[in-house]
Design a protein around this motif. Structure first.
Motif, PDB file in Angstrom:
ATOM      1  N   PRO A  55     -16.465 -21.799 -28.454  1.00 11.30           N
ATOM      2  CA  PRO A  55     -17.053 -21.515 -27.146  1.00 11.30           C
ATOM      3  C   PRO A  55     -15.989 -21.037 -26.161  1.00 11.30           C
ATOM      4  O   PRO A  55     -14.821 -21.400 -26.294  1.00 11.30           O
ATOM      5  CB  PRO A  55     -17.633 -22.857 -26.697  1.00 11.30           C
ATOM      6  N   VAL A  56     -16.396 -20.233 -25.213  1.00 10.85           N
ATOM      7  CA  VAL A  56     -15.439 -19.759 -24.223  1.00 10.85           C
ATOM      8  C   VAL A  56     -16.024 -19.941 -22.820  1.00 10.85           C
ATOM      9  O   VAL A  56     -17.234 -20.061 -22.646  1.00 10.85           O
ATOM     10  CB  VAL A  56     -15.053 -18.268 -24.418  1.00 10.85           C
ATOM     11  N   PHE A  57     -15.134 -19.944 -21.856  1.00 11.25           N
ATOM     12  CA  PHE A  57     -15.529 -19.974 -20.453  1.00 11.25           C
ATOM     13  C   PHE A  57     -14.834 -18.823 -19.748  1.00 11.25           C
ATOM     14  O   PHE A  57     -13.651 -18.574 -19.967  1.00 11.25           O
ATOM     15  CB  PHE A  57     -15.116 -21.294 -19.797  1.00 11.25           C
ATOM     16  N   MET A  58     -15.573 -18.119 -18.912  1.00  9.98           N
ATOM     17  CA  MET A  58     -14.961 -17.034 -18.145  1.00  9.98           C
ATOM     18  C   MET A  58     -15.648 -16.892 -16.800  1.00  9.98           C
ATOM     19  O   MET A  58     -16.814 -17.251 -16.640  1.00  9.98           O
ATOM     20  CB  MET A  58     -15.084 -15.726 -18.920  1.00  9.98           C
ATOM     21  N   ALA A  59     -14.889 -16.394 -15.829  1.00  9.00           N
ATOM     22  CA  ALA A  59     -15.487 -16.094 -14.537  1.00  9.00           C
ATOM     23  C   ALA A  59     -15.774 -14.598 -14.518  1.00  9.00           C
ATOM     24  O   ALA A  59     -14.954 -13.805 -14.961  1.00  9.00           O
ATOM     25  CB  ALA A  59     -14.521 -16.468 -13.424  1.00  9.00           C
ATOM     26  N   ASP A  60     -16.954 -14.256 -14.038  1.00 12.77           N
ATOM     27  CA  ASP A  60     -17.329 -12.838 -13.955  1.00 12.77           C
ATOM     28  C   ASP A  60     -17.095 -12.391 -12.519  1.00 12.77           C
ATOM     29  O   ASP A  60     -17.957 -12.523 -11.662  1.00 12.77           O
ATOM     30  CB  ASP A  60     -18.809 -12.711 -14.344  1.00 12.77           C
ATOM     31  N   VAL A  61     -15.911 -11.840 -12.260  1.00 17.71           N
ATOM     32  CA  VAL A  61     -15.531 -11.591 -10.875  1.00 17.71           C
ATOM     33  C   VAL A  61     -16.194 -10.350 -10.280  1.00 17.71           C
ATOM     34  O   VAL A  61     -16.312 -10.238  -9.067  1.00 17.71           O
ATOM     35  CB  VAL A  61     -14.003 -11.496 -10.706  1.00 17.71           C
ATOM     36  N   LYS A  62     -16.618  -9.432 -11.134  1.00 14.86           N
ATOM     37  CA  LYS A  62     -17.232  -8.216 -10.590  1.00 14.86           C
ATOM     38  C   LYS A  62     -18.681  -8.054 -11.000  1.00 14.86           C
ATOM     39  O   LYS A  62     -19.289  -7.010 -10.737  1.00 14.86           O
ATOM     40  CB  LYS A  62     -16.466  -7.000 -11.082  1.00 14.86           C
ATOM     41  N   GLY A  63     -19.202  -9.023 -11.688  1.00 21.09           N
ATOM     42  CA  GLY A  63     -20.580  -8.923 -12.146  1.00 21.09           C
ATOM     43  C   GLY A  63     -20.740  -7.940 -13.296  1.00 21.09           C
ATOM     44  O   GLY A  63     -21.847  -7.479 -13.567  1.00 21.09           O
ATOM     45  N   ASP A  64     -19.624  -7.609 -13.990  1.00 17.19           N
ATOM     46  CA  ASP A  64     -19.766  -6.643 -15.086  1.00 17.19           C
ATOM     47  C   ASP A  64     -19.699  -7.279 -16.471  1.00 17.19           C
ATOM     48  O   ASP A  64     -19.485  -6.605 -17.463  1.00 17.19           O
ATOM     49  CB  ASP A  64     -18.771  -5.484 -14.945  1.00 17.19           C
ATOM     50  N   LEU A  65     -19.920  -8.606 -16.513  1.00 13.48           N
ATOM     51  CA  LEU A  65     -19.928  -9.266 -17.825  1.00 13.48           C
ATOM     52  C   LEU A  65     -21.306  -9.800 -18.190  1.00 13.48           C
ATOM     53  O   LEU A  65     -21.492 -10.392 -19.250  1.00 13.48           O
ATOM     54  CB  LEU A  65     -18.916 -10.409 -17.838  1.00 13.48           C
ATOM     55  N   SER A  66     -22.280  -9.578 -17.306  1.00 16.78           N
ATOM     56  CA  SER A  66     -23.564 -10.246 -17.517  1.00 16.78           C
ATOM     57  C   SER A  66     -24.343  -9.705 -18.706  1.00 16.78           C
ATOM     58  O   SER A  66     -25.240 -10.359 -19.222  1.00 16.78           O
ATOM     59  CB  SER A  66     -24.417 -10.166 -16.247  1.00 16.78           C
ATOM     60  N   GLY A  67     -23.983  -8.503 -19.207  1.00 18.90           N
ATOM     61  CA  GLY A  67     -24.714  -7.914 -20.332  1.00 18.90           C
ATOM     62  C   GLY A  67     -24.465  -8.590 -21.673  1.00 18.90           C
ATOM     63  O   GLY A  67     -25.082  -8.210 -22.684  1.00 18.90           O
ATOM     64  N   LEU A  68     -23.570  -9.577 -21.689  1.00 18.25           N
ATOM     65  CA  LEU A  68     -23.196 -10.227 -22.948  1.00 18.25           C
ATOM     66  C   LEU A  68     -24.351 -10.730 -23.831  1.00 18.25           C
ATOM     67  O   LEU A  68     -24.232 -10.696 -25.053  1.00 18.25           O
ATOM     68  CB  LEU A  68     -22.222 -11.371 -22.660  1.00 18.25           C
TER      69      LEU A  68
END
Ligand SMILES: Nc1ncnc2c1ncn2[C@@H]1O[C@H](COP(=O)(O)OP(=O)(O)OP(=O)(O)O)[C@@H](O)[C@H]1O
Ligand SMILES: [Mg+2]
Length: 489
Positions: A55-68
């Protein structure tokens, strides 16, 4: 599907470049100028970890990771890269994702209690100087000694007011508590509330074990913290992530030398962690990063240049991906040279020159070999991600949140009895008593007696609390903790 210890293919030079799962908790760095491919690299790494069940944790600072959560294939550059690199078995796919949001809008609410955050980290959030920070530490101690729980910002406000009012009495036991410092803390608190941070402090607080999960097919969950709004309060953002790291360190058992990490934590905009940080804080961060490895947590920093990080931290980042840097000004050129020097030299590769020539999605890569030594740096293309680069629509996001295994658990705030309620009740009681005393025309009780009353009342509440799970939080003072924060239930 990858198995447990399959190396993670992250880039391709002449041959594939892999991160060994056994070395993945020796931390990493993704660096590069704006638009050079850092976020795509982060996504590729996260996907690879998920595939081997990490499992991983990340912050999406620009909103460009939501498509995961959804399969990719919509991005022409990515399709082209798949073809160029000759990945025949490449299959676009989505990943198990849990969305989190400090403000509770774009994901499950993430909360911490004031007590868990502790005085050192709160001082940083409130931008306090050393003296004010020392006073805040005293305020925590007063709360501890009196069995007053500090859960939300209301509690902090109430205890500050109490300490301010009782300063002359408390000074005998606790030393100097200046009104100016209390005032400064109160003003900092007001700013914090104006930033909308009230939602963040309280219960139910985040259970870190909820981040460490796999789905039915053994893929690790990718935890994505919406951080676009949070980043408008950079100190809150950086300190909150640091708190998570510190809590992970304290709560996870020793993992020895695991075959693969338990969790991988990506820290984007990592320079914010160190901007204006005191020496004490930098030392603590260095300590957390060094020690958390043995808990099976790998930390990957993402930032523009390696020089954003203190050397003591940089020296601990074994797996490195350096995207392009610009070299327009003499100052840029210095940065490029210094960044180049952080790599192990490779014959026939002029690292400093290459850094400025790299294409988007191309990077200089060095990873740890089986002995834990950094490999010679190679120029390579980062593997294309499998998931969708296009951000989710708000409907798609709501659907993912509602269908999440955690839905409903964090959504509603719980407000149990803590410092605010107890102090409010006490004030009400005192006002009543004062009224009686006045009516009897007797001198009012002096401050010392008031504190005595409070302590008696608090002892009762503490005894009650110790009987419940809450008691552990009061014992905080005894156990201590890395940042002076409280223990979880
Ligand atoms: N490995 C890659 N394969 C294919 N395309 C890529 C790759 N990396 C980046 N790209 C393309 O470049 C674009 C910009 O990349 P990315 O968003 O990762 O840059 P960044 O360094 O994170 O920028 P910023 O500093 O602005 O956040 C992507 O949207 C994508 O189209
Ligand atoms: Mg980016």
């Amino acid at each position: 599907m990858n198995t447990e210890t399959t190396p993670l293919v992250i880039a391709k030079s002449k041959a594939e470049i892999v991160i060994l799962p056994k070395m993945a908790n020796r931390h990493g760095l993704i660096a590069g100028a704006t638009g050079t491919g850092k976020t795509v690299t982060l996504r590729t790494l996260a996907e690879q970890f998920s595939l081997i069940g990490v499992p991983v944790f990340m912050a999406d600072v620009k909103g460009d990771l939501s498509g995961l959560p959804f399969p990719g294939g919509e991005n022409a550059r990515v399709r082209e890269r798949v073809r160029e690199l000759g990945f025949e078995h490449f299959r676009f796919q989505g990943f198990p994702v849990i969305f989190w949001d400090v403000f509770g809008e774009q994901g499950h609410p993430v909360r911490a209690t004031v007590s868990e955050m502790g005085p050192l980290l709160l001082s940083r959030i409130l931008a306090l100087n050393e003296i004010q920070s020392a006073v805040l530490t005293l305020v925590f101690k007063v709360a501890d000694d009196n069995g007053l729980l500090l859960l939300d910002l209301k509690d902090l406000r109430a205890i500050l007011q109490f300490v301010g009012e009782q300063a002359p009495q408390l000074q005998k036991a606790y030393g100097n508590i200046s009104a100016a410092s209390i005032g400064a803390i109160q003003r900092g608190l007001l700013t914090l509330e104006q930033q909308g941070a009230s939602a963040f402090f309280g219960e139910p607080a985040l259970n870190l074990h909820d981040l460490i999960q796999s789905d039915g097919t053994g893929r690790g969950f990718i935890n994505v913290l919406a951080a676009d709004r949070l980043l408008q309060s950079p100190k809150l953002y950086a300190t909150f992530l640091l708190w998570m790291l510190a809590e992970l360190f304290e709560q996870l058992p020793e993992a020895g030398d695991p075959e693969k990490p338990k969790l991988v934590f990506f820290f984007d905009e990592a320079h914010l962690l160190f901007d204006g940080a005191s020496k004490v804080l930098v030392d603590k961060i260095e300590q957390v990063v060094r020690l958390i490895r043995s808990k099976g947590v790998g930390v990957y920093f993402i930032t523009q240049t390696p020089l954003d990080l203190p050397e003591t931290v940089l020296g601990q980042l074994g797996n490195r991906v350096q995207h392009a840097l610009r070299a327009f000004t003499p100052r840029d050129q210095k940065t490029v040279k210094a960044a180049a020097e952080t790599f192990r030299a490779s014959a026939g590769l002029n690292v400093a020159a290459v850094i400025t020539e790299l294409e988007v999605g191309e990077a200089l890569v060095s990873v740890l070999d089986i002995k834990g030594a950094p490999t010679k740096v190679e120029r390579a293309y980062i593997c294309p991600p499998h998931s969708r680069l296009t951000p989710l629509t708000s409907d798609e996001r709501s659907r993912v949140i509602r269908e999440s295994i955690l839905y409903g658990h964090y959504e509603k705030t719980v407000d149990r009895e803590s410092a605010y309620e107890i102090l409010k009740e006490r004030t009400a009681k005192q006002e009543k008593e004062a009224a009686v005393i006045l009516s009897q025309k007797q001198p009012s009780a002096d401050g010392q007696a008031q504190v005595g009353n409070l302590i008696a009342a608090a002892a009762k509440s503490a005894a009650h609390a110790i009987g419940s799970q809450v008691g552990r939080q009061i014992i905080r003072g005894v156990l201590g903790s890395l940042f002076g924060g409280g223990k979880k239930r």
